[in-house]
Write an enzyme that holds these catalytic residues in place. Structure first.
Site, short mmCIF file in Angstrom:
data_model
loop_
_atom_site.label_atom_id
_atom_site.label_comp_id
_atom_site.label_asym_id
_atom_site.label_seq_id
_atom_site.Cartn_x
_atom_site.Cartn_y
_atom_site.Cartn_z
N ARG A 102 11.96 -0.53 11.70
CA ARG A 102 10.76 -0.48 12.52
C ARG A 102 10.73 -1.64 13.50
NH1 ARG A 102 5.70 0.53 8.53
NH2 ARG A 102 4.71 -0.56 10.27
N LYS A 151 0.83 -1.22 0.00
CA LYS A 151 0.00 0.00 0.00
C LYS A 151 0.86 1.26 0.00
CE LYS A 151 -2.03 -0.81 3.96
NZ LYS A 151 -1.33 -2.04 4.42
N ARG A 191 11.82 -5.44 3.74
CA ARG A 191 11.75 -4.01 4.09
C ARG A 191 12.72 -3.71 5.24
NH1 ARG A 191 6.08 -1.44 5.14
NH2 ARG A 191 5.96 -2.58 7.08
N ARG A 247 0.32 -8.23 14.16
CA ARG A 247 -0.24 -7.26 13.20
C ARG A 247 -1.18 -7.95 12.21
NH1 ARG A 247 4.90 -4.71 10.68
NH2 ARG A 247 3.46 -3.34 9.61
N ARG A 271 -8.94 1.24 9.54
CA ARG A 271 -8.51 -0.11 9.87
C ARG A 271 -9.56 -0.85 10.69
NH1 ARG A 271 -2.64 0.92 9.42
NH2 ARG A 271 -1.42 -0.96 9.69
#
Ligand code: AMP
Length: 196
Positions: free
Chosen positions: A139, A13, A127, A150, A88
């Site tokens: 992160r 996204k 990532r 998550r 969300r």
């Protein structure tokens, strides 16, 4: 153009929103980025959010809705925006509907990135590696343990949004498993079709 990009963490996204944002001259509004900025700034709300983000849990609806309500009032959002990572939960989607309706605005499309869940963990690992190579801070929530939480939050709290928007006739799906440039091409084609 007012768009929502929907999909699990690692679906692409953010990457695609950055590209479409540039192409259409509309801002990418990532609630994750806004919350991380608030955390980095050390505000009380930011620090509270940080604990939840690091644990892979969602930040309370009222906090996120408040942030988005303020952000879409900014002048750069007047022409449109891409919401990346918001809504969300169904409660957030309802709040957004009310927010837009009160301004006489509507969404142009909700685009769901359809991905194979098995590939997501690899993408998140990539990532994390790339951020590390660029010398950026990785992160805390991009690790396999937190990622499970998550994904669970996505399944329970966010996945119901597909049905919510499908019922309203606003849902479009895109194959998020294709290579990045092909996904962009598909998105551009979809948005051109929408614009008529
Ligand atoms: P993201 O950058 O979109 O992956 O978001 C990172 C984290 O920020 C999420 O795991 C949540 O803890 C928090 N977050 C981002 N957007 C939302 C939202 N719309 N509602 C609740 N929490 C959010």
């Amino acid at each position: 153009m007012r768009l929502i990009f929907l999909g699990p963490p690692g679906a692409g996204k953010g990457t695609q929103a950055a590209r479409i944002s540039e192409r259409h001259g509309i801002p990418q509004l990532s609630t994750g980025d806004m919350l991380r900025a608030a955390a980095a700034a050390g505000s009380p709300v930011g620090l509270e959010a940080k604990k939840l983000i690091d644990a892979g849990a969602l930040v309370p609806d009222e906090v996120v809705v408040g942030i988005v309500a303020e952000r879409i009032e900014e002048p750069d959002a007047a022409k449109g925006f891409i919401l990346d990572g918001f809504p969300r939960t169904v409660a957030q989607a309802e709040a957004l509907d009310r927010m837009l309706a009160s301004k006489g605005l509507s969404l142009d499309a909700v685009i769901e990135f359809v991905v194979d869940e098995g590939a997501l963990l690899d993408r998140i690992a990539t990532r994390a590696r790339e951020m590390q190579e660029r010398g950026q801070e990785v992160r805390k929530d991009d690790n396999p343990e937190v990622f499970k939480t998550r994904l669970e939050a996505f399944r329970k709290q966010t996945a119901p949004l597909s049905a919510y928007y499908a019922e309203k006739g606003q849902l479009e799906k895109i194959d998020g498993m294709k290579p990045i440039d092909e996904v962009t091409r598909d998105l551009v084609a979809l948005l051109e079709k929408k614009a008529g």
